[in-house]
Design a protein around this motif. Structure first.
Motif, PDB file in Angstrom:
ATOM      1  N   ARG A  12       0.792  -1.302  -0.011  1.00 18.27           N
ATOM      2  CA  ARG A  12       0.420   0.073  -0.070  1.00 18.27           C
ATOM      3  C   ARG A  12       0.555   1.578  -0.654  1.00 18.27           C
ATOM      4  O   ARG A  12       0.789   2.560  -0.683  1.00 18.27           O
ATOM      5  CB  ARG A  12      -1.018   0.122   1.208  1.00 18.27           C
ATOM      6  N   THR A  16       0.418   3.894  -2.310  1.00 15.94           N
ATOM      7  CA  THR A  16      -0.544   4.969  -2.181  1.00 15.94           C
ATOM      8  C   THR A  16       0.590   6.712  -1.291  1.00 15.94           C
ATOM      9  O   THR A  16      -0.320   7.092  -1.075  1.00 15.94           O
ATOM     10  CB  THR A  16      -1.619   4.824  -1.821  1.00 15.94           C
ATOM     11  N   ALA A  17       1.732   5.302  -0.263  1.00 15.29           N
ATOM     12  CA  ALA A  17       2.035   6.571   0.073  1.00 15.29           C
ATOM     13  C   ALA A  17       2.689   6.515   1.708  1.00 15.29           C
ATOM     14  O   ALA A  17       2.335   7.287   2.529  1.00 15.29           O
ATOM     15  CB  ALA A  17       2.135   8.486  -0.115  1.00 15.29           C
ATOM     16  N   VAL A  18       1.032   5.602   1.332  1.00 14.55           N
ATOM     17  CA  VAL A  18       0.773   5.795   3.136  1.00 14.55           C
ATOM     18  C   VAL A  18       0.816   3.981   3.289  1.00 14.55           C
ATOM     19  O   VAL A  18      -0.061   3.224   2.426  1.00 14.55           O
ATOM     20  CB  VAL A  18      -1.042   6.331   3.844  1.00 14.55           C
ATOM     21  N   ALA A 197     -12.211  18.450   5.155  1.00 20.04           N
ATOM     22  CA  ALA A 197     -12.737  17.615   6.907  1.00 20.04           C
ATOM     23  C   ALA A 197     -12.409  15.842   6.002  1.00 20.04           C
ATOM     24  O   ALA A 197     -12.353  15.437   5.156  1.00 20.04           O
ATOM     25  CB  ALA A 197     -14.005  17.627   6.915  1.00 20.04           C
ATOM     26  N   VAL A 198     -12.324  15.436   7.372  1.00 18.96           N
ATOM     27  CA  VAL A 198     -12.155  13.614   7.472  1.00 18.96           C
ATOM     28  C   VAL A 198     -12.794  13.127   8.341  1.00 18.96           C
ATOM     29  O   VAL A 198     -14.041  14.552   8.657  1.00 18.96           O
ATOM     30  CB  VAL A 198     -10.923  13.513   8.109  1.00 18.96           C
ATOM     31  N   PHE A 204      -6.101   9.456  12.535  1.00 21.42           N
ATOM     32  CA  PHE A 204      -4.749   8.449  11.506  1.00 21.42           C
ATOM     33  C   PHE A 204      -5.598   9.035   9.758  1.00 21.42           C
ATOM     34  O   PHE A 204      -4.434   9.575   9.625  1.00 21.42           O
ATOM     35  CB  PHE A 204      -5.502   7.181  11.460  1.00 21.42           C
ATOM     36  N   GLY A 205      -6.517   9.835   9.127  1.00 18.29           N
ATOM     37  CA  GLY A 205      -6.904  10.124   8.483  1.00 18.29           C
ATOM     38  C   GLY A 205      -6.642  10.806   7.897  1.00 18.29           C
ATOM     39  O   GLY A 205      -5.909  11.646   6.819  1.00 18.29           O
ATOM     40  N   CYS A 208      -2.752  10.646   7.502  1.00 14.22           N
ATOM     41  CA  CYS A 208      -2.127  10.191   6.628  1.00 14.22           C
ATOM     42  C   CYS A 208      -2.940  11.321   4.790  1.00 14.22           C
ATOM     43  O   CYS A 208      -1.820  11.249   4.066  1.00 14.22           O
ATOM     44  CB  CYS A 208      -3.538   9.121   5.880  1.00 14.22           C
ATOM     45  N   ALA A 209      -3.576  12.256   5.512  1.00 11.60           N
ATOM     46  CA  ALA A 209      -4.145  13.388   4.209  1.00 11.60           C
ATOM     47  C   ALA A 209      -2.511  14.050   4.111  1.00 11.60           C
ATOM     48  O   ALA A 209      -2.463  14.494   3.102  1.00 11.60           O
ATOM     49  CB  ALA A 209      -4.935  14.254   4.100  1.00 11.60           C
ATOM     50  N   LYS A 212      -0.086  12.252   2.439  1.00 12.50           N
ATOM     51  CA  LYS A 212       0.347  12.623   0.559  1.00 12.50           C
ATOM     52  C   LYS A 212       1.021  13.655   0.434  1.00 12.50           C
ATOM     53  O   LYS A 212       1.362  14.235  -1.068  1.00 12.50           O
ATOM     54  CB  LYS A 212      -1.056  11.975   0.235  1.00 12.50           C
ATOM     55  N   MET A 213       0.260  14.409   0.872  1.00 12.82           N
ATOM     56  CA  MET A 213       1.246  16.359   0.466  1.00 12.82           C
ATOM     57  C   MET A 213       2.389  16.627   0.412  1.00 12.82           C
ATOM     58  O   MET A 213       2.729  17.062  -0.227  1.00 12.82           O
ATOM     59  CB  MET A 213      -0.190  16.983   1.409  1.00 12.82           C
ATOM     60  N   HIS A 215       4.096  13.791   0.565  1.00  8.91           N
ATOM     61  CA  HIS A 215       5.151  12.971  -0.381  1.00  8.91           C
ATOM     62  C   HIS A 215       4.964  13.787  -1.428  1.00  8.91           C
ATOM     63  O   HIS A 215       5.635  13.844  -2.376  1.00  8.91           O
ATOM     64  CB  HIS A 215       3.627  11.897  -0.174  1.00  8.91           C
ATOM     65  N   VAL A 216       3.644  14.228  -2.585  1.00 12.51           N
ATOM     66  CA  VAL A 216       3.738  15.233  -3.000  1.00 12.51           C
ATOM     67  C   VAL A 216       4.817  15.997  -3.438  1.00 12.51           C
ATOM     68  O   VAL A 216       5.198  16.380  -4.686  1.00 12.51           O
ATOM     69  CB  VAL A 216       2.049  15.907  -3.675  1.00 12.51           C
TER      70      VAL A 216
END
Lengths: 231, 231, 231, 231, 231, 231, 231, 231
Positions: A12, A16-18, A197-198, A204-205, A208-209, A212-213, A215-216
């Motif tokens: 994963r 997906t970076a996470v 929003a999560v 956790f979510g 993860c967001a 990803k930011m 990571h990019v």
């Protein structure tokens, strides 16, 4: 349950970076133990979330010994933490009651090697506490905000900084705010453009967001020269 | 409908400090006309609310002529306004979209001889607009705040002034904020102690609450000497 | 309404990286015209959203002439577009019915000088359509996904790419999906970590979030050398 | 949690007329103890709410000794009560089941030096009980009404007195009334103009609103002469 | 649609004490006409409900001529009314806005030969209007009460009379009361024992319930002698 | 709590045909004991509802001894039962899970001297069980039906008998039926005209409604001669 | 919108046994026309649903001429119907108001070559109408049931036949049944085991489910010999 | 409760193809024991569902000995299993947390002699796990899918196979997904045509639906020759 029913998604992070993580709340003790043993077998680091302090002692002693467990965030980590980068993420909580959710985000970031800094007790009922930290908050790459009750923090914060704000509504609240739905609605209905929003209590979510930011962002910095000309 | 079916509560103001008013939306044209004629007959002043601009022209010409009609607030007044006192009430709206509800409150206050002052476009996404008016707002006896969307204005405002704040959630908003429920929940779930709320878009009700507060204030000022010693 | 009631937040972009915009739906024609004239006076570019095709022709001819109006997205722009950067944002819609919301996001990005590319009709009921575009989607800096009905697209997409996914639930749907709440719940409850959500049909808000992410990315790229050593 | 994470808003009373208070329910024992020690250090009086009878004995003995604890209202007070004024606030409850919420309001008022008088068991199913107290209730400056189930008390009461009525819906009720939502809706939807509402079971918030009203009343009486002429 | 698709339940009255009736709102003009012609063919009296004033003129002229139509209640009757008994049912409405629903009940009762008497504008915000009619209301066999908004009338009324009270929540109301749900919840959550409720705006259903009660009453009176001994 | 806070409504039965009763769930042990002692003092019979089997043993021994307690219905009676009339009320339950609610109704009826007969396990999934009892059910004066889950029993039953049907939705059910809301909606939305509903699990309220109907029936039978001619 | 944005899923039937169809309601006229022209180009049969009678005349004349349009079901078919099999599916509706949804199912079945038979006006308020058709219904392979209001039909029907029952809740209903949610909840909460449900008014979806069942049945019949031995 | 209150529907299987089963959750121990003894007396096989592991040990020892109990699925079977057919049903779960519900379905199928095969941990966040099993899943006669959280599995699966998909939303989920409502809405709002849904966590109901489908399939195979000609 037979061990072979479990199929972990070990690729994963690459995809997906996470990284794959285990939500423990709805699983049985046996299922969690089977997952942990599988992780040990394939020598994979693993993050466990929602592992309550009543649950942790019920796991097998050898597995417990292998876990870095934090009761406040109800998270456990197998395989240790990677080297931690500088604090690119600010974790801003309206009150001390939001700390368990904030810590879940901090641990998830740390598991991915991302540093964070926490700012607590800046609820907007006493606005001065937030205002005097705004300048500092503008220096981060992502801000994750945690608030229950009416969730006004999300809007006030996002109206003052040029950094992405991820809103995490928490289930802190009474009456109509019970369970976090009022704070969630505030996050979604905000008049400050750009808040995302999560789910309620989903530290956790949100982390993860943010990962990803970042990571990019990393990728961007590396590829910048060539890509700019390619287009 | 026979005229005699209507039984107006002409003594309401004496009993409760706020006068009988007519909510026009769910009534037929004939019912509204019958009420107006009854008011003329007993020579009683009367406030009509939710009388839409599409509705007003359908009333009998002589009745229309007797009405002081305001299309923005959708209110009409029979029998003129009393002498207006100084502006004791501030009407604070997050955006210009909240104006129809704000004006309903202003007209209701005026009908009862209470002055008000309006402050518009101070939504918390641009916090500076509100902050620079705080000192002025602290000088009023009651503040009525109007906001739709996520309703963060209620909390921010109430955390900065020592004056009662009546929150009027408005139906301005999209998606989960549609119909004003998100703003209402924020008003009720607020972390700023002492905010009170009325129904969505209920500018009339908020004004009535303010009128009752001012009425007790007036009474207090008159009776102050004797009562203080009586206890 | 007097023009001076309006107080535009002209410094919003400087403060928050996204510019002041006008949500037209709840405003009167007169209010919109007053805002437009103010923008012309201070020579400020301005974005208008939710300006329906039935509404646009009612504006004064000279104002209409000054507007770059797009009926599909219901947006209008005063003052023209800045130079457009390369397409860093992918706009991915489950069906053609989601286009008005997608276009609102595209126009908001363009207003801020951010390029985007649209990918439509990739609903997961015919999964092959999405799968064959995954590699291409991995090359963007942000992906904004638009879906109504059950919103499964958000989860499938986020499980396949390492780029931040902003979910925009749309009000496309029947029965229990009416108004977009089912899609919104899917975005929030997703089992794919890292999805963030905005309000239903809020293409504008999603674009603003993307703009903040890209803004931090830009800043990062510029400051990278010094900052890395500073920590 | 480190003590220094907590940032109390000690100037709240000066700014807003109501003092900082601590909502204990969502906090850990350690957090509450840290707050209490900080209050002792800065010699500040403090009100704690939602401190359940199961929670109180878990606090450190020296802190318990310093607390004036009331198990019915689940409130604790550090630093004693100020001189109590005459009873300006009536606390009116539909049934004995509403007493815990009523007492939270009474304690909050007492903490701020405001006297109150309680009237219990006047539910409208036996209307005579309320009717014979109406004359007495008209003598107060504010009435706070507490009711669960269908909340009809709010409307009946507000239709009979000229004093502001703050409605506190309580979570007393079965079936559709479970959790207090039916009573809350009645408070908001009331046909008696001028009722204002706070969140379900929020005795603290209702008292704070009353305190703000009385505060303005006090100010008004002092400033009356000069202000009247100033306008 | 072919006529033969319709299968009327002509024996419903014999079986259940209330006659078959036609809910027109969701039916097409053609379906209503086919039903009317079938009723004429079998020479059966018939009640039509929710036949809006915009709908009635669209029916065939010969059918219109055969209908006793009332636009306020939106009911039509084929075949005339039976002999009307004395008024055993009181229809009590909080406001004139509830009249269309009240009239639907009155017409349904009349169709079954049951007399009724209407009492309007007795909302509890002006309690004296209701109190002075209580003695008279105690003389009826059934009371049907109609109220929107917060529906406090149901509780107050049922606490004062020894007659069955059927509550009909009406969709009269704004904000949280929109659509009648607040009034419905009040009817169900009432603290006055013995109130029963029907669906929102369901004047027809309330009348049918009253008819069943009166039917059993009639039967009781006839069979009383023999039955008493039979047990 | 001081005993004198309690004000029982001892004249309720005279006024409304149903006696004052005590809902124990939200009351403290001390409050219940105080009420019981007051009842003993004034020598008044009293019904207690929602007195759970965990609660009963906590009451003072002398009070327990004076109570006729039934753990299934969670009711207690002070002062014994009056002479029981013939069974005029049928209590019809879809399943054995509905028994606690059915028994609450049976006990309430018995407290008022009204006999009843119970019919259990006639859920419509096995329709034959209900059909073969229809003839017998037509002989009663009132039928109270109890059903959880989807509540189809109410409609089927009401379509087959000419006796008033009071629907009591029960909280028996899983998933969307949890808490009884699905059954309640079925009771209200029924296509069988004349069904009336009470709150979820409200066996007491349904019995009270039946008692009021029978009370009017009794009155009717006595007054029949004179009244018939009077009109 | 450019034609090439549309990507039809022409292989859906091969993959899933049900063909691609076009939900017209949320699409623009131009989008529908582009889809139709694409279908003509690739010579593919196509089903259009939710194409309202107000919409159809707005399409280009040549496209209208190519469509087999049915205004009751709001469906259109391009390319004609295949040979129709025997009626394996029964379509059972509680009332004539459910016909538009029933017809959408019938047309979807016909488009796939599946015959059906309709049974209307068998609502359970007049149970005899349904009971006398039970024997006949037991002969079908699938039964699709359509009901609004309280949806009791689903449970009664499923308790009497050994054939799969697909419940289609319809939006026919008033008050709490508005929009079909009450009927949907009844379908899901049913006490008759084995009922399955689709979304409100989703006649198309129910037909597709039936088609998949019949498809497996066909396959089963063909492969039966070999497969039985293969296992 | 007297044993004779229970009326089991022993002919249910003959009538509806699925056998009578006992939902234990809302029943008392005594009721369950009475039912078991009745089953033993009439020598009938019986399935018990929702018999929690805390409940089972409380039953009488002789009854426990006669039960085949499975704690994971919380089911018990009296009278043993019939001969098991080949696996015609695939049980596909998004995660291991869905296993209890999946097992309830498996046991219900087994009780009726229907074989099944389970496929677990194929949540769409890691899509490859599902994709590589699609070919195998196409070989079954029915697929039952289990998913909580956002329930995207239902849509993805149904878009890839030509077999009926029964969606079972599970109560696995946090925040807005709590209790399974988000997954249920996804099942109903799906854009993949032909998905049918049962209530949340209703593994039993889904299995019963599958049994009815297979039953018709069996019947079809037997009667095929004659019936084909009969039409």
């Amino acid at each position: 349950m037979a061990d072979d029913d479990i199929e972990m998604d070990w690729l994963r992070e690459e995809r997906t970076a996470v990284a794959e993580a285990v939500l423990c709340a709805p699983k049985t003790d046996a299922q969690i133990e089977a997952i942990l043993r599988q992780a040990q077998q394939v020598r994979h680091r693993l993050l466990l979330t929602r592992l309550g302090p009543d649950r942790f002692p019920r796991l097998a002693p050898d597995l417990r010994a292998a876990l870095d467990y934090d009761p406040v965030s109800r998270t456990a980590i197998v395989g240790g933490l990677p080297e931690q980068g500088r604090a690119q993420v600010a974790l801003v909580a309206a009150g001390t009651s939001d700390l368990p959710v904030l810590r879940e985000a901090a641990r998830t970031l740390a598991f991915h090697g991302r540093g964070s800094e926490q700012v607590v007790d800046v609820g907007v009922a006493g606005l001065h506490r937030l205002l005097r930290r705004i300048e500092r908050l503008r220096g981060f790459d992502v801000v994750i905000a945690f608030a229950g009750m009416e969730g006004a923090l999300f809007t006030v914060l996002a109206g003052l900084i040029d950094v992405p704000v991820i809103a995490v509504p928490t289930s802190v609240g009474l009456g109509v705010a019970q369970g976090g739905r009022a704070a969630l609605q505030s996050a979604l209905a905000t008049c400050a453009p750009g808040v995302v929003a999560v789910n309620i209590d989903n530290g956790f979510g949100a982390a993860c967001a943010a990962i990803k930011m970042l990571h990019v962002g990393d990728r961007g910095r590396i590829a910048q020269g060539s890509r700019g000309t390619a287009h």
